[in-house]
Each structure stands twice: as C-alpha cells, then as structure tokens.
Design a protein around this motif. Structure first.
Motif, PDB file in Angstrom:
ATOM      1  N   ARG A   1      84.123  33.508  34.510  1.00 20.29           N
ATOM      2  CA  ARG A   1      83.157  33.101  33.490  1.00 20.29           C
ATOM      3  C   ARG A   1      83.657  31.835  32.817  1.00 20.29           C
ATOM      4  O   ARG A   1      84.837  31.714  32.487  1.00 20.29           O
ATOM      5  N   LEU A   2      82.747  30.875  32.608  1.00 27.40           N
ATOM      6  CA  LEU A   2      83.120  29.580  32.052  1.00 27.40           C
ATOM      7  C   LEU A   2      82.660  29.451  30.604  1.00 27.40           C
ATOM      8  O   LEU A   2      81.683  30.062  30.190  1.00 27.40           O
ATOM      9  N   SER A   3      83.366  28.635  29.868  1.00 30.02           N
ATOM     10  CA  SER A   3      83.021  28.325  28.483  1.00 30.02           C
ATOM     11  C   SER A   3      82.694  26.841  28.389  1.00 30.02           C
ATOM     12  O   SER A   3      83.434  26.008  28.935  1.00 30.02           O
ATOM     13  N   ILE A   4      81.624  26.488  27.697  1.00 29.34           N
ATOM     14  CA  ILE A   4      81.291  25.069  27.587  1.00 29.34           C
ATOM     15  C   ILE A   4      82.258  24.341  26.659  1.00 29.34           C
ATOM     16  O   ILE A   4      82.332  23.121  26.685  1.00 29.34           O
ATOM     17  N   ASP A   5      83.005  25.077  25.851  1.00 30.24           N
ATOM     18  CA  ASP A   5      83.984  24.454  24.967  1.00 30.24           C
ATOM     19  C   ASP A   5      85.248  24.026  25.703  1.00 30.24           C
ATOM     20  O   ASP A   5      85.843  23.006  25.380  1.00 30.24           O
ATOM     21  N   GLU A   6      85.671  24.798  26.704  1.00 28.24           N
ATOM     22  CA  GLU A   6      86.982  24.587  27.300  1.00 28.24           C
ATOM     23  C   GLU A   6      86.960  24.191  28.770  1.00 28.24           C
ATOM     24  O   GLU A   6      87.914  23.594  29.255  1.00 28.24           O
TER      25      GLU A   6
END
Length: 98
Positions: free
Chosen positions: A47-52
């Motif tokens: 799962r990806l985070s748009i912040d990191e």
C-alpha cells in the motif's frame, strides 16, 4: 468521476481521462514478479502513501511540485493507472491526487 463515464473511456484505446480522487484513496504498488513458489501470486504490491512514496519534482511545474507513479487502484475495478500528486508547497500538507 462516475463509473458510467469511466466505462465509456475504456471502450476507446486512444482516449484518456484525468480525474481528481480523494487524497486518502487506497493505492497499491504494482504486483511483484512471480517467485516461482507454489500458491497464488500477489495481486498487488504494498500500500502506498501520497505523502511518502511519490518523488516530487525539484522545481515547480507551473505553481506546483509534481510526482507521478504507475499504481494499482480499486476505484472502478482493479486497474493499473498513472497517479499524479501535486503539492503547492513541499512543507505544507495540501496535496492533491489525480
């Protein structure tokens, strides 16, 4: 974006759609290569985070810093899409996901 609009775009190979998504939408990395072990292969990566997990441009493009990455999403069925993230300022959390 409405599902009926997205389904029309799928009918034409030379037509793309740019739409705004919620910044907390779940996006995944692409599925890893098959390992050759027994069992079902992974359908998607982590799962990806748009912040990191998006590398932003060093200079502003127009008024925004931009990052782009090929991801998997389940917004309208499991699809591989290009996700664009824009930030007006790198230190202030006001990002947008397209």
């Amino acid at each position: 974006m409405k599902k009926s609009l997205v389904s029309v775009v799928d009918e034409y190979p030379n037509l793309d759609l740019i739409g705004n998504a919620r910044s907390d939408s779940v996006i995944y990395d692409l599925a890893p290569a098959p390992t050759g072990r027994k069992g079902r292969p992974a359908k998607h990566g982590q799962r990806l985070s748009i912040d990191e997990d998006f590398a932003l441009s060093d200079e502003k493009i127009g008024d925004y810093y931009m990052g782009v990455r090929r991801v998997l999403t389940n917004l309208f069925g499991a699809k591989e899409v290009l996700a664009y993230v824009t930030w007006q300022h790198k230190k202030i959390c006001r990002q947008r996901l397209f």
